[in-house]
Design a protein around this motif. Structure first.
Motif, PDB file in Angstrom:
ATOM      1  N   ALA A 213     -30.037 -50.363  39.538  1.00 39.85           N
ATOM      2  CA  ALA A 213     -31.323 -50.519  38.840  1.00 39.85           C
ATOM      3  C   ALA A 213     -31.414 -51.758  37.958  1.00 39.85           C
ATOM      4  CB  ALA A 213     -31.616 -49.273  38.013  1.00 39.85           C
ATOM      5  N   VAL A 214     -30.906 -52.891  38.452  1.00 41.48           N
ATOM      6  CA  VAL A 214     -30.997 -54.122  37.657  1.00 41.48           C
ATOM      7  C   VAL A 214     -31.965 -55.132  38.274  1.00 41.48           C
ATOM      8  CG1 VAL A 214     -28.662 -53.865  36.749  1.00 41.48           C
ATOM      9  CG2 VAL A 214     -29.030 -55.235  38.822  1.00 41.48           C
ATOM     10  N   GLY A 215     -32.508 -54.834  39.454  1.00 44.36           N
ATOM     11  CA  GLY A 215     -33.401 -55.769  40.132  1.00 44.36           C
ATOM     12  C   GLY A 215     -34.842 -55.671  39.656  1.00 44.36           C
ATOM     13  N   MET A 216     -35.723 -56.428  40.315  1.00 46.57           N
ATOM     14  CA  MET A 216     -37.160 -56.428  40.023  1.00 46.57           C
ATOM     15  C   MET A 216     -37.790 -55.229  40.722  1.00 46.57           C
ATOM     16  SD  MET A 216     -37.718 -60.502  40.665  1.00 46.57           S
ATOM     17  CE  MET A 216     -39.199 -60.124  41.598  1.00 46.57           C
ATOM     18  N   GLU A 217     -37.722 -54.090  40.078  1.00 44.03           N
ATOM     19  CA  GLU A 217     -38.123 -52.841  40.716  1.00 44.03           C
ATOM     20  C   GLU A 217     -39.531 -52.384  40.320  1.00 44.03           C
ATOM     21  OE1 GLU A 217     -35.182 -49.951  39.700  1.00 44.03           O
ATOM     22  OE2 GLU A 217     -33.547 -51.043  40.645  1.00 44.03           O
TER      23      GLU A 217
END
Length: 239
Positions: A213-217
């Motif tokens: 959960a560290v991306g551009m979500e």
């Protein structure tokens, strides 16, 4: 006659200065002055003549007039930054950038704005989320977010979870979580506990669960651990 001509030349700036120079507050002002203007980089003045800022104006999406305050498209700009840089803004309007919380605050105090969030995945699919009301508080209230009036453009509603939250960075932990969401999610945002959307996270390439959960979500569209190809957040005055 020559003397008169010289005098008129010297007086010309004074004579023309009687007409006030109209400085656009946002992209809507630019559009309203000339609705043939294409999408691109323009200069706006959120708080007067000394506040010139370059922004990307989206003159095409859903009627145009959108002032883009956040834009990710290729990973060329590092968005893992501290409070002062998110306050002032960074990047370039022709590419990836963050307009700046202080400028965004002044804009949303001058007019009533709606918000459009456009996004695209790595398979070429596009979606959007639209909100009929968007504003943020002053820095003394840590730029608290107020967003409501969701309309679904296929993306689902990820942002309402962040309504009422203060802005958080790795050096200003103001989220509702016991830990530091900005550090955990490698971004900066109006984190709750922690996010349903992380537009200022790490630029990654689609599905990748090696780091959680560290991306551009945008969770309601692509789920956890899918980092979008593009995302942009933009505002325009409510008519």
């Amino acid at each position: 006659m020559k003397l008169v001509s010289v005098v008129l030349v010297l007086l010309a700036p004074l004579l023309t200065s009687c007409h006030p120079l109209v400085l656009p507050v946002d992209c809507s002002d630019i559009y309203n002055h000339d609705n043939s203007r294409p999408s691109g980089v323009y200069t706006i003045y959120p708080i007067g003549a000394t506040s010139a800022l370059q922004v990307y104006c989206d003159m095409d999406s859903q009627g145009g007039r959108w002032t883009v305050f956040q834009r990710r498209m290729d990973g060329t700009v590092n968005f893992y930054r501290g409070w002062d840089q998110y306050k002032a803004g960074f990047g370039i309007a022709a590419g990836e950038y963050w307009l700046g919380l202080e400028s965004l605050y002044h804009l949303t105090q001058r007019k009533k704005y709606e918000l459009l969030v456009d996004m695209e995945d790595f398979e070429g699919k596009k979606a959007f989320a639209r909100y009929s009301s968007f504003s943020i508080d002053a820095e003394s209230y840590r730029y608290t977010l107020y967003v409501s009036g969701f309309t679904d453009g296929g993306a689902g509603d990820a942002l309402s979870y962040h309504n009422g939250q203060m802005f958080s960075t790795f050096d200003e932990d103001l989220d509702s979580y016991s830990g530091n969401c900005a550090r955990l999610r490698l971004g900066a945002f109006w984190y709750n506990s922690c996010h349903n959307t992380n537009p200022n996270g790490v630029y990654r390439w689609g599905a990748d669960s090696t780091l959680h959960a560290v991306g551009m979500e945008w969770y309601q569209w692509k789920g956890r651990n899918y980092s979008l190809k593009t995302i942009s957040m933009k505002i325009r005055p409510v008519l």
